[in-house]
Design an enzyme around this catalytic site. Sequence first.
Site, mmCIF file in Angstrom:
data_model
loop_
_atom_site.group_PDB
_atom_site.id
_atom_site.type_symbol
_atom_site.label_atom_id
_atom_site.label_comp_id
_atom_site.label_asym_id
_atom_site.label_seq_id
_atom_site.Cartn_x
_atom_site.Cartn_y
_atom_site.Cartn_z
ATOM 1 N N GLY A 131 0.486 -1.220 -0.100
ATOM 2 C CA GLY A 131 -0.261 0.281 0.298
ATOM 3 C C GLY A 131 0.953 1.747 0.181
ATOM 4 N N ASP A 160 8.592 -2.203 -10.228
ATOM 5 C CA ASP A 160 9.676 -1.165 -10.604
ATOM 6 C C ASP A 160 10.877 -2.441 -11.698
ATOM 7 O OD1 ASP A 160 8.024 1.234 -9.672
ATOM 8 O OD2 ASP A 160 8.946 0.224 -7.634
ATOM 9 N N HIS A 188 9.652 4.225 -3.919
ATOM 10 C CA HIS A 188 8.898 3.583 -4.880
ATOM 11 C C HIS A 188 7.944 4.604 -5.894
ATOM 12 C CE1 HIS A 188 5.600 1.173 -7.230
ATOM 13 N NE2 HIS A 188 4.809 1.579 -6.222
HETATM 14 P P1 NAD Z 1 -7.807 -1.117 -3.963
HETATM 15 O O1 NAD Z 1 -8.628 0.104 -3.495
HETATM 16 O O2 NAD Z 1 -8.530 -2.057 -5.479
HETATM 17 O O3 NAD Z 1 -8.249 -2.282 -2.946
HETATM 18 C C1 NAD Z 1 -8.214 -1.851 -1.600
HETATM 19 C C2 NAD Z 1 -8.573 -2.715 -0.347
HETATM 20 O O4 NAD Z 1 -8.186 -2.055 1.097
HETATM 21 C C3 NAD Z 1 -10.062 -2.243 -0.815
HETATM 22 O O5 NAD Z 1 -10.481 -3.183 -0.610
HETATM 23 C C4 NAD Z 1 -9.966 -1.471 0.654
HETATM 24 O O6 NAD Z 1 -11.654 -2.042 1.251
HETATM 25 C C5 NAD Z 1 -9.188 -2.116 1.550
HETATM 26 N N1 NAD Z 1 -8.535 -1.356 2.781
HETATM 27 C C6 NAD Z 1 -8.532 -0.226 3.125
HETATM 28 N N2 NAD Z 1 -8.078 0.831 3.606
HETATM 29 C C7 NAD Z 1 -7.778 -0.660 4.924
HETATM 30 C C8 NAD Z 1 -7.531 -1.590 5.468
HETATM 31 N N3 NAD Z 1 -7.095 -0.176 6.944
HETATM 32 N N4 NAD Z 1 -7.472 -2.444 6.475
HETATM 33 C C9 NAD Z 1 -7.567 -3.469 5.520
HETATM 34 N N5 NAD Z 1 -7.890 -2.796 4.221
HETATM 35 C C10 NAD Z 1 -8.086 -1.870 4.061
HETATM 36 O O7 NAD Z 1 -6.725 -0.667 -3.858
HETATM 37 P P2 NAD Z 1 -5.744 -1.776 -4.608
HETATM 38 O O8 NAD Z 1 -5.056 -1.313 -6.554
HETATM 39 O O9 NAD Z 1 -5.657 -3.230 -4.295
HETATM 40 O O10 NAD Z 1 -4.278 -1.307 -4.381
HETATM 41 C C11 NAD Z 1 -3.990 -1.554 -2.718
HETATM 42 C C12 NAD Z 1 -2.685 -0.217 -2.409
HETATM 43 O O11 NAD Z 1 -1.224 -0.965 -2.948
HETATM 44 C C13 NAD Z 1 -2.851 1.233 -2.745
HETATM 45 O O12 NAD Z 1 -2.052 1.912 -2.209
HETATM 46 C C14 NAD Z 1 -1.467 1.377 -4.043
HETATM 47 O O13 NAD Z 1 -1.582 2.305 -4.349
HETATM 48 C C15 NAD Z 1 -0.942 0.417 -3.803
HETATM 49 N N6 NAD Z 1 0.147 -0.063 -4.830
HETATM 50 C C16 NAD Z 1 1.395 -0.500 -4.819
HETATM 51 C C17 NAD Z 1 2.357 -1.203 -5.434
HETATM 52 C C18 NAD Z 1 4.081 -0.991 -5.621
HETATM 53 O O14 NAD Z 1 4.168 -1.306 -6.280
HETATM 54 N N7 NAD Z 1 3.967 -0.949 -4.192
HETATM 55 C C19 NAD Z 1 1.040 -1.098 -6.554
HETATM 56 C C20 NAD Z 1 0.493 -1.451 -7.580
HETATM 57 C C21 NAD Z 1 -0.715 -0.512 -6.305
HETATM 58 C C1 LMR Z 2 2.479 1.143 -9.220
HETATM 59 O O1 LMR Z 2 3.601 1.406 -9.571
HETATM 60 O O2 LMR Z 2 1.768 0.442 -10.476
HETATM 61 C C2 LMR Z 2 1.467 1.763 -7.794
HETATM 62 O O3 LMR Z 2 2.910 1.718 -7.583
HETATM 63 C C3 LMR Z 2 -0.171 2.386 -8.304
HETATM 64 C C4 LMR Z 2 0.884 3.855 -8.542
HETATM 65 O O4 LMR Z 2 0.371 4.281 -7.700
HETATM 66 O O5 LMR Z 2 1.762 4.517 -9.187
#
Ligand code: NAD
Ligand code: LMR
Length: 328
Positions: A131, A160, A188
């Site tokens: 997240g 990445d 990131h």
């Molecule tokens: P999404 O909105 O589809 O799903 C997130 C889920 O988390 C939802 O179901 C929501 O109800 C739940 N949620 C929110 N707060 C919560 C909490 N406190 N405890 C438990 N569950 C909780 O989002 P997603 O597309 O699955 O993305 C999730 C996260 O991953 C985002 O922050 C996104 O930016 C991040 N992400 C990171 C990378 C990376 O490379 N590091 C890549 C893609 C996405």
């Molecule tokens: C990504 O790299 O795809 C995720 O971290 C989502 C974003 O916000 O860029």
Amino acid sequence: MSKAPIRVAVTGAAGQIGYALLFRIASGQMFGPDQPVALNLIEIEPGMNALKGVVMELEDCAFPLLTDVVQTSDLNVGFKDVNWALLVGSVPRKKGMERAELLGINGKIFVGQGKAINDNAAKDVRVLVVGNPCNTNCLIAMQNAPDVPNDRFFAMTRLDENRAKSQLAQKAGVPVSAVSNLCVWGNHSPTMFADFTNAKINGKPATEVITDKAWLEETFLPVVGKRGAAIIEARGASSAASAANAVVDTVVSLTTPTAPGDFHSVCVCSKGEYGAPEGIITSLPIKSDGTKWEVVKGLHLNDFAKEKIAVSINELTSEKETAMAALA
Ligand code: NAD
Ligand code: LMR
């Protein structure tokens, strides 16, 4: 089955990444084809109904390795006895937002989760934060779990690395498996440095195979750095299947031996390696013997690389200050 199950907590289990991730864990792609797994699925209250549907689908897959599924919005239940905590749940950014903007929204989630991991998880727990902003969220979780050693906390830059490898492979006209030694350094975020200077293509320096320096510096780096935003623009939602794939890759890379001479990108708590300030969660070249991981030493960083990495490290330092002020 003789092996004890590995218990894995996944937060945000009903979200986009969760939906792409759980089935891969349960099918054995994360821990291997003879390793039973148990899933502790954590959602916030509004997500619990959708989670029920996801669990019905898990049941309908009849995965032989899946021994138990817990569904909960209670963190103390969710992190009970877990060996791995995959912290995905948080709000993703929308079009036009920078990842750092999520700090105020998501940072506080990781205070409670860090505490609950500290108080409930198995002694060998390892934590991977996905997240966003994942580096600083990881730092917050780590600071709130004082009984868990710092070297058990990771944040994800493997997506990445994978993106960078694909771009280099396409440019060189080789299969992606020909690209190795690709470290993404820093945060990131768009400031990350996808290190083409140490990367190899078919064992040769990537810069000897791709000699177009302007492309490497001015096209490749921004394409990789802004790939997340490009996906949000195109899909209307942030990357999910590729992110889940990178979660699997990260855990596999930390739990199986790294190919000799190679390394992978993982954000870990700095002990001052390559001049990074101690105590920030920054992406470094990591190798594993299957049990323990270490930072690969001795990579040469030229002035261009050093300058790029310094920018990303400065961003991490200021994210840390913003987060600490917001949470104080
Ligand atoms: P999404 O909105 O589809 O799903 C997130 C889920 O988390 C939802 O179901 C929501 O109800 C739940 N949620 C929110 N707060 C919560 C909490 N406190 N405890 C438990 N569950 C909780 O989002 P997603 O597309 O699955 O993305 C999730 C996260 O991953 C985002 O922050 C996104 O930016 C991040 N992400 C990171 C990378 C990376 O490379 N590091 C890549 C893609 C996405
Ligand atoms: C990504 O790299 O795809 C995720 O971290 C989502 C974003 O916000 O860029």
